[in-house]
Design an enzyme around this catalytic site. Sequence first.
Site, mmCIF file in Angstrom:
data_model
loop_
_atom_site.group_PDB
_atom_site.id
_atom_site.type_symbol
_atom_site.label_atom_id
_atom_site.label_comp_id
_atom_site.label_asym_id
_atom_site.label_seq_id
_atom_site.Cartn_x
_atom_site.Cartn_y
_atom_site.Cartn_z
ATOM 1 N N TYR A 112 0.828 -1.204 0.000
ATOM 2 C CA TYR A 112 0.000 0.000 0.000
ATOM 3 C C TYR A 112 0.866 1.258 0.000
ATOM 4 O O TYR A 112 0.638 2.188 -0.776
ATOM 5 C CB TYR A 112 -0.919 -0.015 1.220
ATOM 6 C CG TYR A 112 -1.908 1.127 1.246
ATOM 7 C CD1 TYR A 112 -3.062 1.086 0.460
ATOM 8 C CD2 TYR A 112 -1.696 2.239 2.047
ATOM 9 C CE1 TYR A 112 -3.975 2.131 0.477
ATOM 10 C CE2 TYR A 112 -2.610 3.284 2.071
ATOM 11 C CZ TYR A 112 -3.741 3.228 1.278
ATOM 12 O OH TYR A 112 -4.634 4.258 1.295
ATOM 13 N N LYS A 151 1.030 4.174 -2.990
ATOM 14 C CA LYS A 151 0.645 5.563 -2.762
ATOM 15 C C LYS A 151 1.822 6.522 -2.954
ATOM 16 O O LYS A 151 1.634 7.665 -3.409
ATOM 17 C CB LYS A 151 0.036 5.720 -1.373
ATOM 18 C CG LYS A 151 -1.315 5.014 -1.216
ATOM 19 C CD LYS A 151 -2.330 5.498 -2.259
ATOM 20 C CE LYS A 151 -3.696 4.880 -2.065
ATOM 21 N NZ LYS A 151 -4.710 5.392 -3.021
#
Length: 272
Positions: A156, A160
């Site tokens: 994740y 990002k």
Amino acid sequence: MDLKTRLKGRVAIVVGGASGMGKATAHRLVQEGARIVIVDRDDAAAKAAAEEIGAQATHFSANVTDEASMEAAVAYAANLYGQLDIAVNAAGVGASVALVNQTVEQFKQIQDINLTGVFIACKAEARQMITQGQGGVIVNFASTNAVQPAEGLAAYCASKAGVAMFTQVAAMELSSNGIRVVGIGPGLTDTPMVQRVLSVPGAREAFTENILLKRPGRPEEIAASVAFLVSDDASYITGSTLYVEGGSLTQRYPELSRRQSTQAPVVAGGSR
């Protein structure tokens, strides 16, 4: 300027707009006068969200990982309303798994949706805006985890961080076409996706003690920041990511031992 008309006459597409922060953003853009198309893989949820908003909203079923699908979504919005002025790319997923336990398939799926999906959507949106020749604004959803590492979130965080850098490059390339590209980096926000984490005993306390304002954000607060970024009030902002996080970036991210790791399957959906 009257906020109810700040976006009057503008057309927006909200990718991942069927739930969470994407849905709140769709509501806010309409409240400020825009007409919107909610794009989501979950067609039933997208339809329900559009009906909830009213006549200024419609929906289109598309998968951010499929280029033809996203091109069709952008074409639908442009053909329906005659133009595309604003694009918000909010679709995202995540899973908390120690990197030694995470499968390659899980890692790739998170990158495909969170990062490659932004690339695919942004490419289609930018091409439409270039064809129109009147500029536009594209907002990509990053996260505080673009700059704040967290145990169990290797995939994740990497995705990002990629979104934040991609946003800078896209802003550089598209500025000559009058297109602003900006990022929004939410901190912990009360959404259906985050509720699964906060429901673990002790997790809410562990997170909120690391937020200066001592609470998670509300989807409506993130939506308000997006509405600012796509408006003329933010006309001198491009390439930057605005972090809306209650002061959590001043603190250390909660340790993995204070919450439970999960290897549950990653499911594509709306924004967090």
